[in-house]
Enzyme design. Structure first.
Site, PDB file in Angstrom:
ATOM      1  N   SER A  31     -41.605  20.606   3.805  1.00 54.45           N
ATOM      2  CA  SER A  31     -42.012  20.941   5.176  1.00 54.45           C
ATOM      3  C   SER A  31     -41.636  22.376   5.500  1.00 54.45           C
ATOM      4  O   SER A  31     -40.671  22.914   4.936  1.00 54.45           O
ATOM      5  CB  SER A  31     -41.330  20.009   6.170  1.00 54.45           C
ATOM      6  OG  SER A  31     -41.533  20.487   7.486  1.00 54.45           O
ATOM      7  N   TYR A  83     -33.478  17.057   9.580  1.00 59.06           N
ATOM      8  CA  TYR A  83     -34.737  16.965   8.825  1.00 59.06           C
ATOM      9  C   TYR A  83     -34.917  18.240   7.998  1.00 59.06           C
ATOM     10  O   TYR A  83     -35.238  18.189   6.805  1.00 59.06           O
ATOM     11  CB  TYR A  83     -35.887  16.793   9.823  1.00 59.06           C
ATOM     12  CG  TYR A  83     -37.258  16.649   9.205  1.00 59.06           C
ATOM     13  CD1 TYR A  83     -37.612  15.504   8.506  1.00 59.06           C
ATOM     14  CD2 TYR A  83     -38.217  17.650   9.364  1.00 59.06           C
ATOM     15  CE1 TYR A  83     -38.873  15.356   7.970  1.00 59.06           C
ATOM     16  CE2 TYR A  83     -39.491  17.514   8.829  1.00 59.06           C
ATOM     17  CZ  TYR A  83     -39.810  16.370   8.134  1.00 59.06           C
ATOM     18  OH  TYR A  83     -41.072  16.234   7.603  1.00 59.06           O
TER      19      TYR A  83
END
Lengths: 422, 245
Positions: free
Chosen positions: B138, B151
């Site tokens: 990501s 995250y």
């Protein structure tokens, strides 16, 4: 809703109404729910099974016709009935009981539906077919999404040899000629439809092109699908369609075909879905948008007279329309309780909104259609009165009885309201 | 026609990518933790044209099952062209700040589990002497931000791990591809307000599909995230720490 194994995401105590919403290709408010919420069914876009020997397909209700074509055409199977766009969902096709150019030979989409699963807000999952929960089966076909969420459905497909259509276009000078050509064409051609110059007056009144076609029987050389060429990138602040441009377009389109008859082999996409090649074509009408009016008139002389009256009135009162479509429906009845197609003549018009005049004119149209016992297509309506609707569809009370209590639409509220439909 | 292994196929991006593989008639080995959803997807991919479709129910954090999973996959498919690892969760940053147990669970799912899978997958591909490891990381892993650094840290760890793996495997004929999507409209991000930067799983899927053909190493999807993240990485830390990102 992302998965068919999940329960309907409608909270038990919820007071607001819900409405399943597919790809939003209905013209009016049958797919809207202004006072409530929409349940997005597009994530339900998975196939379940396809039998390439028998041509039976089962898929979730958010699957687009476009995806069905991609899967089944290479195996020699075609959806039994297709509308003018590939971008409708399976659920939408059932809820509006769509019809196509082959109505005279195949009937509606609902005629080819084998079974489906309906999720109701009380948590029940009902299998519906001609033999199981038959009442709900009939009510859901053409039921405008009001009987529950169609989770998945199973349809029978039609055998084809290839992707090619054998097409003939015949120019006709008046409505009498149209009916004559239609009568003998419907015997030999699976698909028939006519484009009508709805703005022509005087000697030119009732002129148009009759289009008829069959899936090509012999295996011809492959013809490529049309490339998507054009997209209208933004909504225009004004409408490109006005009396002058529409008149010029209609005239040019009529003259486009030099000869009285012309034949061609074309890819099925250009035959069935010509407008899909222009993305967002609706934007040419500007922010004001446009209306469609599709009505059904009886197949006898009363219907023919009414058709003439509608067109004359439209021409006199300055109706601006790009597209007029005329077709004779066949006798095959749909199981759908509120199905629009019945034996008769159907006229569809794209109508540019010209203030209150347009709405008054369409109310006049409604009076004519009601007098002869016709009907107007809910899927394309945004303005008919409750009284008119109830005259067109006396079965509406049956649908109201079977409507899921937590599901409602702007359309349904409008037509079940008072005298003025408010 | 290729043999593809997909871990976390019930994620929107993986499912959309699998559909592109299915249209090509590829053989697929699909892994997810929810059996019902897994079979819904397997049936769909069969209808869309996939060749053989195998399924396995495995949880990302069940580390001791990962080795067997790849053995089963190699037995079923015989050889594997692509291993796509696409599972993930979006942690609740606030809960992770409050509870290490929560943080650890999320880090295990988004970070350690990927490394565990990659370890077994890489060894098998090295034996085979070919294949591509494609992992969805990501843009959040490019720089830690207060709004989702748990995250981000897991994805950052995955990205660095992949760099090292790419370095190690380049001489073995095994290709390693890091995919860094920006904002994607999926069930995982349902509650976010969407703007122009957001894209669909289908667009990311076709980006992955094309990048696989071109054997890219690191791919930002859509491409403009490469530019955005380049700028974000350039901001000096004394300034960055005061930003509300």
């Amino acid at each position: 809703m992302n998965w068919r194994c999940q329960p309907l995401p409608i909270p038990a105590g919820s007071e607001v109404s819900w409405l399943p919403f597919g790809n939003g290709r209905s013209y009016g408010d049958v797919c809207l729910n202004r006072e409530g919420l929409l349940l997005d069914t597009k994530p339900l876009d998975r196939f379940i099974s396809f039998d390439p020997k028998r041509g039976i397909l089962r898929c979730e209700s958010g699957v687009l016709l476009d995806d069905i074509l991609a899967v089944t055409v290479p195996h020699g199977w075609f959806p039994p009935v297709v509308p003018g766009t590939r971008f409708v969902t399976m659920g939408g096709a059932i809820a509006n009981d769509i019809h196509g150019k082959n109505h005279h030979s195949a009937g509606t989409f609902g005629c080819h539906l084998r079974r489906f699963e309906l999720a109701r807000s009380d948590g029940r999952r009902l299998r519906c077919s001609r033999s199981e929960n038959q009442e709900l089966f009939n009510a859901t076909i053409g039921g405008l999404g009001l009987t529950g969420l169609i989770v998945w459905a199973e349809i029978s497909l039609k055998r084809i040899n290839n992707q090619v259509m054998d097409v003939e276009v015949i120019r006709f000078a008046n409505l009498g000629d149209f009916f004559e050509i239609s009568e003998y064409s419907d015997l030999e051609y699976e698909y028939t439809v006519a484009w009508l110059d709805s703005m022509a007056r005087g000697k030119k009144f009732g002129r148009g092109h009759f289009v008829r076609g069959n899936h090509s029987a012999c295996c011809t050389k492959p013809i490529a699908a049309p490339k998507r060429r054009l997209s209208i990138p933004v909504e225009l602040p004004f409408s490109l369609v006005n009396r002058t441009t529409a008149r010029i377009f209609n005239s040019l389109y009529y003259k486009k075909q030099g000869r009285v008859r012309s034949t061609a082999l074309v890819h099925y996409e250009s035959f069935f879905f010509p407008l899909d090649s222009i993305l967002h074509w609706n934007r040419i009408y500007g922010s004001q948008g446009f209306l469609q009016y599709q009505c059904l008139l009886p197949p006898d002389s009363r219907g023919k007279d009414a058709l003439e009256e509608l067109l004359t009135k439209g021409a006199q009162q300055g109706l601006v329309s790009f597209l007029g479509v005329l077709k004779v429906f066949g006798n095959k009845l749909s199981p759908g309780l509120l199905s629009f197609p019945r034996p008769g003549i159907t006229l569809a018009l794209d109508i540019c909104i010209d203030g209150d005049n347009t709405f008054r004119l369409l109310d006049d149209f409604d009076s004519i259609v009601q007098t002869v016992g016709g009907a107007v297509y809910p899927c394309k309506d945004a303005r008919m009165s409750g009284t008119a609707f109830r005259n067109y569809y006396p079965q509406f009370a049956e649908l109201e009885r079977m409507r899921d209590p937590k599901i409602n639409s702007s359309f349904w509220r409008r037509i079940s309201g008072g005298e003025n439909g408010q | 026609m290729a043999n593809r292994f997909i871990f976390g196929v019930t994620s929107s991006i993986a499912e959309a990518t699998a559909r592109l593989f299915a249209v090509d008639g590829d053989n697929l080995f699909l892994v997810a933790r929810d059996q019902v959803k897994l079979h819904i997807i397997a049936d769909d991919l069969r209808v869309r044209g996939a060749g053989k479709v195998f399924t396995a129910v495995v949880d990302a954090r069940a580390f001791d099952t990962h080795r067997q999973l790849f053995e089963d996959a190699f037995t079923a498919l015989e050889s594997i062209d692509t291993i796509l690892i696409a599972h993930g969760t979006l942690p609740d940053q606030k809960s992770c700040e409050a509870s290490f147990e929560e943080l650890r669970k999320e880090f295990e799912t988004n970070g350690l589990a990927v490394m565990s899978l990659l370890t077994h997958a890489a060894n098998q591909l090295v034996q085979q002497g070919s294949g591509t490891l494609c992992v969805i990381s990501s843009v959040a892993g490019d720089r830690g931000r207060q709004s989702n650094y748990v995250y981000g840290a897991a994805k950052g760890a995955v990205s660095v791990f992949l760099q090292g793996l790419r370095n190690r495997l380049s001489s073995c004929g095994v290709h390693v591809m890091t995919v860094k999507p920006g904002f994607v409209d999926t069930p995982m991000t349902r509650d976010f307000d969407k703007n122009m930067l957001w894209t669909t799983p289908e667009k990311i899927a076709s980006g992955i599909y094309n990048a696989l053909q071109k054997k890219k190493d690191i791919v930002y999807l859509p491409w403009f995230w490469a530019l955005i993240m380049w700028i974000i990485r350039l901001i000096p830390e004394p300034i960055f720490k005061r930003l509300r990102l």
